[in-house]
Design an enzyme around this catalytic site. Structure first.
Site, PDB file in Angstrom:
ATOM      1  N   ASP C 299      15.622 -16.897  15.270  1.00 50.06           N
ATOM      2  CA  ASP C 299      15.888 -15.528  14.612  1.00 50.06           C
ATOM      3  C   ASP C 299      15.343 -14.400  15.196  1.00 50.06           C
ATOM      4  OD1 ASP C 299      17.617 -17.011  13.413  1.00 50.06           O
ATOM      5  OD2 ASP C 299      16.196 -18.349  11.983  1.00 50.06           O
ATOM      6  N   GLU C 340      10.840  -2.434   1.998  1.00 52.89           N
ATOM      7  CA  GLU C 340      11.424  -1.794   2.316  1.00 52.89           C
ATOM      8  C   GLU C 340      11.551  -0.530   1.329  1.00 52.89           C
ATOM      9  OE1 GLU C 340      13.095  -5.118   2.111  1.00 52.89           O
ATOM     10  OE2 GLU C 340      14.759  -4.741   4.410  1.00 52.89           O
ATOM     11  N   ALA C 371      24.246  -6.966  -4.826  1.00 54.34           N
ATOM     12  CA  ALA C 371      25.096  -6.980  -3.603  1.00 54.34           C
ATOM     13  C   ALA C 371      26.623  -5.873  -3.853  1.00 54.34           C
ATOM     14  CB  ALA C 371      25.204  -8.011  -3.582  1.00 54.34           C
ATOM     15  N   THR C 373      27.477  -3.064  -5.835  1.00 49.83           N
ATOM     16  CA  THR C 373      26.706  -1.371  -5.318  1.00 49.83           C
ATOM     17  C   THR C 373      25.631  -1.142  -4.100  1.00 49.83           C
ATOM     18  OG1 THR C 373      24.646  -1.725  -6.558  1.00 49.83           O
ATOM     19  CG2 THR C 373      26.817  -1.401  -7.657  1.00 49.83           C
ATOM     20  N   ARG C 374      25.365  -1.860  -3.818  1.00 52.79           N
ATOM     21  CA  ARG C 374      24.583  -2.054  -2.630  1.00 52.79           C
ATOM     22  C   ARG C 374      23.625  -0.549  -2.942  1.00 52.79           C
ATOM     23  NH1 ARG C 374      29.155  -1.679   1.928  1.00 52.79           N
ATOM     24  NH2 ARG C 374      27.485  -1.790   3.238  1.00 52.79           N
ATOM     25  N   ASP C 515      15.423 -23.066   8.913  1.00 53.81           N
ATOM     26  CA  ASP C 515      15.336 -23.398   7.755  1.00 53.81           C
ATOM     27  C   ASP C 515      15.562 -23.540   7.122  1.00 53.81           C
ATOM     28  OD1 ASP C 515      15.660 -20.763   7.236  1.00 53.81           O
ATOM     29  OD2 ASP C 515      13.456 -19.994   6.860  1.00 53.81           O
ATOM     30  N   ASP C 519      21.315 -24.468   8.236  1.00 54.13           N
ATOM     31  CA  ASP C 519      21.037 -24.312   9.999  1.00 54.13           C
ATOM     32  C   ASP C 519      20.899 -26.103  10.081  1.00 54.13           C
ATOM     33  OD1 ASP C 519      19.966 -21.620  10.270  1.00 54.13           O
ATOM     34  OD2 ASP C 519      18.334 -21.670   9.587  1.00 54.13           O
TER      35      ASP C 519
END
Lengths: 558, 183, 686
Positions: C299, C340, C371, C373-374, C515, C519
């Site tokens: 990953d 960020e 999610a 409007t981003r 995890d 997966d």
């Protein structure tokens, strides 16, 4: 100097010849396409063989077919030998053979060993020579080539390994027959007899009668050498002037001994599709061959120990049991070639080799994979490869893989079983006969050399070689039965077990090679393989060697 | 069962091809191309009447007037050949060598060439080394009342290197040599 | 199980190992190891020969003693390896003893039951201070959990229902809050239980490679048995009477006792070394498979990159002051608690000295990221009545926003954004109302040293595949920077599974970490699936290893341990066989010194084989046997630590090991036996 030149020309020349022959073998045994003549032969052979030739066989079916045919071969040879006194082509009126000798001889020729407890010109009619002895020299050799072909097909994953009955005909008619005809013609031109007339009776210059045995020798000798058979027409085999009349026939014979075993390696490489791997195997075998030849030539250039102190000029090396027309190096060269391959023909008496020289042929038979018998030599080498790959594979930190397939418990088990069988036949047989009158009562020499005679005989039987320390009085019931059984077991176990390994590998999922996988085409792997062969052989046979040839050698200080 | 039948069928086919077929081919070629050697390289006497032996096989010579071949463990028995199969360390070999040394009258000044003391592999080796022949020249010359040089010349004339450059020790065929003496 | 490195021969490990060496003499235990079983039978027979030994009693007694030592040393090696595992297992087990559980009744209410009585599917309640009684999934609530018992990590972790952090392990402790756990594994069947059994050796099954090697060793033993049995008639033929103890001595020296003695210790210590790196394997097979891996699926986040993108640059539009852009970007990020967002604040501060300001709520309304409007940002209610709306977000989202505000997307900014994306970064466009101010360059930071590790992997033939949700452009740039061999962009769990199947179909063994619950299929499909301990119970069950540190980079260590394990076996096998040469040269001349002697009493021809010039036949034989026994002890550390591993191509590794253990194995015993001979002679033991 002339020895080095002779060896270089014979061994090097044969190695060169083996390359195109390997190509041809691949074409003949496992044609890539059935267009053209390959297809015509294929259809012909399937027609000859009938219904059973149509289907592909897996390893079990292939082995069954191989075994059944070999049983038929044994039975036919046994029948002819047992009935020779009543059958035609018997100009000298040879009589009936003793039962255990018939068994031994049939086993010997079926198993491609050609250990001879008889003397050809004394015991055998021409029909026996041709039908019971020469015919198996074709088809037993063909059996070996067929088995190697099948194994080579299996390793890259073809679980259907071909058809034994077709492969047998390919090997017989496309490989052995044309080559035998060629070599036989060369032998004829070299002065070898080829006649169906009985023995000649002559009056010598001194007025003594001499009976000269002769026969269809050239035809017999050609296949004897090419098929790593080695069964001589005459008692002394290729030391006999009528079986090996000149320097020229001797060179042709030596080349013939090595030729197909060498080419088998290339054929193997081509069929498994890994010529570089085959090159490494070839190099390892060639190195072993040359080292052994070198050792033998050096040891044999020492004077005859028995002449020490006598007024005898000793600058020619040991000449006991040798013929002059072949030259000084030809004896040890042949002795090594014939025992590295499982040929077993001789051009000098191995019993009379200097002690250390006599050790070298034994080493050849103990390892039995320095080119080895036609087809089967490469098969034996495969067993060493399996073990080398297993140990080396671990040393690079991966589950061992050979040609991208994993070597696991089953493969290791089958491979070591074959190794153990060889050790058991040689050491167990020698122990039994060394401890009893069966062996002790038949010796031609006392002390360590007598021990070597027993050791050599079982080594020869187990390696399907056929040469001997021929002073041994081996035409007795115990010898015939014991070595007869050893030859048969030692022939078929090392064919069936590797085919089983190939069958097992063929069924596995192939993995892909990377920089982390052990390459079997590197010099390093060659070294590993060499070490495996030498170590396994040395550790198994060192005590026996010490008590035989080494002790005898050390007994006679320079 | 069908495997047995198939095997039998193939046995018959291979026998037919490999035994009569192959043998006839080689036999025919040999008898046409090299009839002399194909039948055992038999030699006739000087008058061409009697067969005296094979060019390829040693025969017993015991008289001083003939060259003697290498010792034979089988008494030059050409229908039951063989070597001594004695170890080169064997006392039997020493005993035999001692007898030969005596027979040839070898001394440490004039040592016996080894090939005359060592039995050949087949017991039928038709050759001796040129040295071994020359070693006997004096005896033969004396027995025949001929000059030794002449005998030696005959030996040298018949001697050859069997493998040319590859096997240089010169040898000579004893039967041919003795036949040359008779001429 | 804290990561403590006990010294190899710590007293608390050695003492129990010594007693265990004797306990392991039970024939049933010994029979599992053919080589050592033969050695033990040899020791027994030699012991029985002592009374009849006559004037050789002292010699035979010493032989018998050293043969027994040989067996005991082998047992000791195994016991040491087991002991090290057991020490860790005990630590685990202590945490789990005497646990009570509060089980929820179907009809409501709680019931106090022993943890051992819990069944799969039971619901249990855990509150502050409770020890979680069994492995399970949180189905209700959120809690901070102390997992130091397993991971050795003292910082508590959050476990909550739903999502990928729902798995809890038995033996861990709830520090705060209340959770309801559904038991997923009965007591004794959880992965910890399996792991404990594995390190203790109780249920350790031989791996395929180990089985194959055992077969090889057994066959070699059989061959040498044959050699020694036939040697008696051989000797008799030559006139030498060989005594049984001497033949047994030769046999034990020849059979591969070195590797036979250390084989199981090597296997156990491989697992043990994993545990020391906080990785639990559920089978020895998995460790071995790790050494065979051809492809690693890694990953991106957490393994290759530091996990968070960081703002590294700001590109203002023409006419916009850099400080102006920085200011707007900072304002838009002030309330953004994502890494960020924080990195933008930090960048603005570092680059333009702008300090993070507290913006009071009456003036400003924060618009969180969603999610839909981003984008995220802040709205100011200006005194002039005109609001000021600052936004940062994906290019398309901001373009739409600007248009909505009556402006036009700035072509120049769009081009800059496009360029950033092409270079593998993430562009974050900043707009103030209808005006685009510029772009913030967010960048993935590749972990230090990762390129070197991938280069090492490439050297040993392992390919690395980076799995990422990024677009192909970004993925390619990061892949190039990190030095992975290929990547899978915009990856979904299905694509991951398919990729594993494809690689396997091409004959490659695949390892991966994972995890999340999604997966699990891929973890199960992979040949080596390493689940993160922070992951879901489903993931942990699907994989065959669990990394307690949840550090995906650990996969690289796991591969090395797997390789080292097999390599150690191969090296010791080679060493063991190579040793035999010297032993032959010691023992054979001793056995046959007198045979074929010219006159009785003088040395025979085979005395010349005594190249080491040993004192006497008895000292030669004894020295070989003592050497053979001591070499086992000497190699225990190697077996437990594994042979030195340096990443290189197979041919190089083979050459190195062949020289070291092959050639070294031939030469070492010549020196060793000679020294022992001098020592034994000096001490008048023979």
């Amino acid at each position: 100097m002339d020895a080095i030149l002779l060896i270089t020309i014979v061994v090097g020349g044969t190695a060169v010849l083996s390359w195109p022959l390997g190509r041809y073998l691949r074409w003949a045994m496992d044609p890539l396409s059935l267009a053209g003549p390959a297809g015509r032969f294929d259809r012909l052979f399937r027609a000859f063989g009938g219904r059973l030739c149509a289907a592909q066989q897996d390893w079990k079916q292939y082995c069954s077919a191989l075994l059944v045919f070999n049983v038929v071969m044994f039975t036919l040879a046994f029948g002819i030998l047992g009935l020779q006194q009543w059958l035609p082509l018997n100009p000298d009126g040879k009589g009936a053979l003793e039962g255990s000798l018939i068994f031994h001889t049939a086993a010997s020729f079926t198993s491609n060993t050609n250990l001879q407890h008889y003397s050809g010109e004394v015991h055998m009619s021409y029909l026996s020579q041709l039908g019971a002895l020469m015919w198996p020299q074709f088809v037993s050799a063909a059996t070996g080539i067929a088995a190697l072909t099948a194994m080579a097909r299996g390793l890259p994953g073809r679980a259907q390994m071909g058809n034994f009955f077709v492969d047998l005909q390919r090997a017989t008619f496309l490989v052995l027959l044309p080559l035998a005809a060629l070599v036989a013609l060369l032998m004829v031109l070299g002065g070898m007899p080829m006649t169906l007339q009985g023995a000649a009776k002559v009056m010598t210059l001194e007025g003594v009668e001499q009976i000269i045995a002769r026969g269809p020798v050239a035809a017999f000798v050609a296949i004897k050498q090419l098929g790593t058979n080695g069964g001589g027409f005459f008692g002394p085999n290729s030391a006999h002037p009528l079986e090996n009349p000149s320097f020229f026939t001797n060179v042709v014979s030596t080349v013939s001994i090595l030729l197909i075993p060498m080419a088998s390696v290339w054929m193997f490489g081509r069929i498994v599709g890994h010529l570089r791997h085959a090159t490494v195997l070839f190099a390892v075998m060639l190195l072993l061959l040359l080292v052994k030849i070198g050792a033998a030539v050096v040891a044999e250039s020492a004077p005859t120990p028995a002449f020490a102190g006598l007024p005898i000029a000793q600058d020619t090396g040991n000449l006991e049991g040798k013929e002059l027309r072949f030259g000084a190096a030809a004896g040890p060269l042949w002795a090594v070639a014939t025992t590295c391959t499982s040929n077993g023909s001789v051009n000098c008496m191995h019993d009379s080799l200097n002690p250390l020289t006599g050790l070298v042929p034994m080493v050849g038979m103990w390892l039995n994979a320095t080119f080895g018998g036609v087809g089967v030599g490469m098969i034996n080498m495969f067993l060493y490869v399996v073990l080398a790959v297993f140990v080396a594979g671990m040393m690079v930190g991966r589950t061992p893989e050979y040609l991208n397939r994993r070597i696991e418990m089953r493969e290791v088990k089958l491979a070591v079983l074959a190794m153990f069988a060889h050790a058991l036949f040689v050491l167990g047989g020698t122990a039994l006969f060394a401890a009893t009158a069966w062996g002790q009562g038949t010796l031609n020499n006392p002390g360590a050399h007598g021990f070597s005679e027993i050791l050599y005989e079982f080594s020869s039987a187990s390696a399907n070689n056929g040469s001997g320390f021929e002073g041994l009085g081996d035409n007795t019931v115990p010898w015939n039965v014991a070595t007869g059984l050893v030859m048969l077991l030692a022939r078929y176990l090392p064919i069936l077990l590797p085919l089983a390994i190939a069958g097992s590998l063929a069924r596995k999922r192939a993995s892909s090679a990377s920089a982390g996988t052990l390459g079997v085409d590197t010099i390093t792997f060659g070294g590993m393989l060499l070490a495996t062969i030498v170590f396994l052989g040395a550790l198994t046979f060192f005590p026996a060697a010490a008590l035989g040839p080494v002790a005898e050698h050390l007994q006679f200080p320079k | 069962m069908s495997m047995i039948l198939t095997s039998l069928r193939l046995a018959v086919i291979t026998v037919l091809v490999c035994v009569p077929g192959y043998t006839a081919l080689i036999l025919g070629f040999a008898q046409l191309a090299t009839p002399h050697t194909a039948n055992g390289s038999l030699l006739t006497s000087a008058d061409g009447e009697a067969v005296v032996g094979s060019h390829l096989l040693a025969q017993a010579f015991t008289q001083p007037r003939y060259f003697w071949p290498r010792p034979s463990a089988v008494g030059y028995h050409a229908a039951g050949a063989g070597g001594s199969n004695k170890s080169p360390t064997s006392t039997d070999v020493t005993d035999r060598a001692q007898q030969l040394v005596a027979a040839y009258g070898a001394t440490s000044d004039q040592p016996l060439p080894a090939d005359l003391a060592a039995a050949s592999g087949s017991g039928l080796d038709p050759h001796v080394t040129e040295r071994a022949a020359l070693y006997q020249a004096a005896r033969v010359a004396a027995a025949r009342g001929r000059p030794r040089a002449e005998i030696e010349r005959i030996v040298r004339g018949l001697a050859f290197a069997p493998g040319g450059f590859f096997a240089g020790e010169r040898i000579v065929n004893v039967l041919e040599l003795n036949r040359a003496l008779e001429r | 199980m804290a990561r403590k490195t006990t010294s190899l021969f710590a007293a608390e490990l050695v003492r129990p190992a010594v007693t265990a060496s004797f306990r392991k003499l039970h024939p049933r235990t010994m029979a599992k190891n053919p080589v050592m079983f033969v050695t033990m039978v040899g020791a027994l027979l030699t012991t029985l020969c002592i009374p009849a030994a006559g004037d050789e009693t002292g010699f035979v007694l010493q032989l018998a003693l050293w043969l027994w030592f040989t067996v005991l040393f082998a047992n000791f090696a195994e016991a040491m390896a087991e002991g090290r595992g057991k020490a860790q297992a005990d630590a685990l087990r202590r945490q789990r003893s005497e646990t009570w559980a509060r089980r929820l009744r179907d009809g409501g209410g709680e019931q106090r039951v022993a943890a051992t009585d819990l069944k799969k599917g039971d619901l249990v309640v855990c509150e502050t201070g409770d020890t979680i009684p069994a492995d399970g999934d949180v189905i209700e609530g959120i809690a901070s959990v102390d997992e130091s018992a397993i991971t050795g990590e003292s910082a508590p972790v959050i476990r909550e229902s739903g999502g990928d952090r729902c798995a809890v392990s038995g033996g861990t402790r709830v520090l705060s809050d209340r959770i309801v756990v559904r038991v997923s594994a009965e007591r004794g069947h959880g992965f910890l239980d399996r792991m404990i059994a594995l390190v203790e050796g109780a249920r350790r099954q031989k791996t395929p490679n180990e089985v194959a090697l055992t077969v090889l060793l057994a066959a070699l033993t059989l061959i040498f048995l044959l050699v020694c049995v036939t040697l008696r008639p051989f000797g008799a033929f030559a006139g030498a009477e060989l005594s049984t103890p001497v033949l047994i001595a030769l046999l034990v020296c020849l059979i591969p006792t070195t590797i036979g003695a250390l084989l199981s210790a090597i296997g156990i210590s491989g697992i043990d070394r994993l545990i020391q790196r906080n990785v639990l394997a559920t089978s020895g097979r998995a460790v071995e498979a790790a050494g065979d891996v051809d492809v690693l699926l890694l990953d991106k986040t957490g393994t290759i990159t530091l996990g968070n993108r960081v703002a590294t640059d700001m590109v203002p539009a023409t006419g916009v002051e850099p400080a102006q852009l920085a200011d707007a970007a900072q304002l838009a990020s002030l309330a953004d608690q994502t890494p960020e967002g924080r990195s933008i604040v930090v960048l603005a501060k570092e680059r333009f000295g702008l300090r993070g300001r507290e913006v009071a709520a009456p003036h400003a309304t924060f618009v969180p990221f969603s999610a839909a409007t981003r984008m995220s940002g802040v709205d100011f209610a200006d005194t002039g009545g005109r609001g000021r709306k600052i936004r940062k977000g994906a290019t398309e989202a901001i373009s739409a926003f600007v248009a909505e505000q009556g402006g036009r997307p700035n072509r120049e900014v769009l081009v800059a954004a496009e360029q950033i994306a092409r270079r593998g970064g993430t562009p974050l466009v900043v707009a103030d109302g209808s005006r685009m101010l510029g772009v913030v360059h967010l960048k993935d930071v590749v972990k230090g040293g990762i390129q070197l590790r991938f280069a090492h992997l490439r050297a040993v033939g392992i390919r690395t595949v980076m799995i990422t949700g990024d677009n192909p452009l970004t993925a390619a740039a990061i892949a190039a920077e990190a030095g992975v061999d290929s990547f899978l962009a915009e990856a979904t769990p299905e694509m991951k599974l398919q990729r594993i199947r494809d690689e396997q179909a091409a004959g490659r063994l695949v390892a991966m970490t994972g995890d999340g619950t999604n997966d699990a299929p891929a973890l199960a499909q992979a040949d080596v699936g390493v689940a993160m301990n922070t992951g879901t119970q489903a993931a942990r069950e699907a994989g065959n290893m669990v990394d307690l540190d949840s550090n995906p980079t650990k996969l690289l260590d796991i591969v090395e341990i797997g390789k080292q394990l097999i390599m150690t076996r191969g090296a010791l096998t080679t060493f063991s066989m190579a040793n035999d040469v010297a032993k032959y040269f010691a023992i054979l001349p001793a056995m046959f010194a007198g045979v074929y002697a010219a006159n009785a009493g003088s040395p025979g021809p085979l005395a010349a084989l005594d190249v080491m010039g040993l004192h006497s036949p008895q000292s030669a034989i004894l020295s070989a046997v003592v050497f053979n026994a001591l070499v086992i002890v000497a190699l225990i550390p190697l077996a437990l630590r594994g042979v030195a591993y340096r990443p290189a191509a197979a041919a190089v590794v083979l050459r190195r090991n062949l020289l070291l253990y092959g050639l070294g194995g031939v030469l070492a015993p010549f020196a060793g036996i000679k020294l022992l001979d001098l020592l034994l002679t000096a001490l008048h033991l023979v």
